[in-house]
Design an enzyme around this catalytic site. Structure first.
Site, PDB file in Angstrom:
ATOM      1  N   ASP A  48     -20.676  35.478  -6.597  1.00 54.68           N
ATOM      2  CA  ASP A  48     -19.447  34.784  -7.168  1.00 54.68           C
ATOM      3  C   ASP A  48     -19.684  34.704  -8.629  1.00 54.68           C
ATOM      4  O   ASP A  48     -20.868  34.045  -8.908  1.00 54.68           O
ATOM      5  CB  ASP A  48     -19.062  33.624  -6.570  1.00 54.68           C
ATOM      6  N   ILE A  49     -18.821  34.863  -9.521  1.00 57.80           N
ATOM      7  CA  ILE A  49     -19.139  34.623 -11.064  1.00 57.80           C
ATOM      8  C   ILE A  49     -19.102  33.237 -11.365  1.00 57.80           C
ATOM      9  O   ILE A  49     -19.730  33.030 -12.447  1.00 57.80           O
ATOM     10  CB  ILE A  49     -17.822  35.136 -11.738  1.00 57.80           C
TER      11      ILE A  49
ATOM     12  N   ASN B 159      -9.973  31.603   1.906  1.00 60.81           N
ATOM     13  CA  ASN B 159      -8.629  31.055   1.320  1.00 60.81           C
ATOM     14  C   ASN B 159      -7.750  32.261   1.599  1.00 60.81           C
ATOM     15  O   ASN B 159      -7.770  33.250   1.011  1.00 60.81           O
ATOM     16  CB  ASN B 159      -8.760  30.491  -0.060  1.00 60.81           C
TER      17      ASN B 159
ATOM     18  N   HIS C 132     -11.058  38.066   1.001  1.00 61.40           N
ATOM     19  CA  HIS C 132     -12.649  37.850   0.727  1.00 61.40           C
ATOM     20  C   HIS C 132     -12.998  36.825   1.509  1.00 61.40           C
ATOM     21  O   HIS C 132     -12.467  35.868   1.765  1.00 61.40           O
ATOM     22  CB  HIS C 132     -12.852  37.809  -0.907  1.00 61.40           C
ATOM     23  N   MET C 133     -14.208  36.740   1.836  1.00 58.69           N
ATOM     24  CA  MET C 133     -15.127  35.798   2.642  1.00 58.69           C
ATOM     25  C   MET C 133     -15.960  35.182   1.585  1.00 58.69           C
ATOM     26  O   MET C 133     -16.785  36.053   1.048  1.00 58.69           O
ATOM     27  CB  MET C 133     -15.508  36.122   3.785  1.00 58.69           C
ATOM     28  N   HIS C 134     -15.845  33.965   1.475  1.00 60.77           N
ATOM     29  CA  HIS C 134     -17.067  33.266   0.648  1.00 60.77           C
ATOM     30  C   HIS C 134     -18.068  32.962   1.588  1.00 60.77           C
ATOM     31  O   HIS C 134     -17.888  32.497   2.655  1.00 60.77           O
ATOM     32  CB  HIS C 134     -16.464  31.864   0.083  1.00 60.77           C
TER      33      HIS C 134
END
Ligand code: AMP
Length: 126
Positions: free
Chosen positions: A35-36, A97, A110-112
């Site tokens: 993640d940025i 989310n 996407h999955m964090h």
């Protein structure tokens, strides 16, 4: 109602190679990258390469091969980060989310995977 997908979103642009990413793992159907704006020492996003907007879109319409590859890749990322609780790691949180109430910013599923510190309770009020 048919699911909609906006191909101008930033993860679609990453998948097309239009903007760079910090790749952790790439497979036939899945890309995992850092993640940025990390919210924990380890913060990796796992995304399918196919055009799915949300978790439910992916779960309902992706092929078995895409779904299997996605979850195997997410598991492999946990191994690579050394965060598996059953293997001596300190654990992590995997979240996705979806939509307005889920406060999803990028409309590509996407999955964090967040790890490297105690992450607190799952939800804060407000
Ligand atoms: P969400 O709010 O669940 O849609 O999360 C979107 C995530 O994408 C946020 O954590 C952002 O920091 C992350 N993000 C946005 N643009 C990029 C990018 N170019 N490379 C990596 N992560 C990004």
């Amino acid at each position: 109602m048919a699911y909609a997908y906006d191909p101008t979103n930033i993860f679609a642009r990453i998948l097309r190679g239009e903007i760079p990413n910090n790749t952790v793992l790439e497979t036939e159907h899945t890309l995992a990258f850092r993640d940025i704006a990390p919210q924990a020492p380890d913060h990796v996003l796992v995304i399918p390469k196919g055009p799915y907007a949300t978790f439910d879109h992916f779960s309902n319409e992706a092929s078995d091969a895409e779904i299997l590859d996605f979850y195997r890749t997410a598991g492999q990322v946990c191994k690579m980060l050394g965060i598996e609780p059953g293997e001596g790691g300190m654990g992590f949180r995997a979240i996705t989310n979806s939509g307005e109430h889920g406060v999803q910013d990028v409309p590509h599923f996407h999955m964090h995977i967040l790890a490297g510190r105690v992450l607190g309770r799952m939800l804060s009020r407000g």
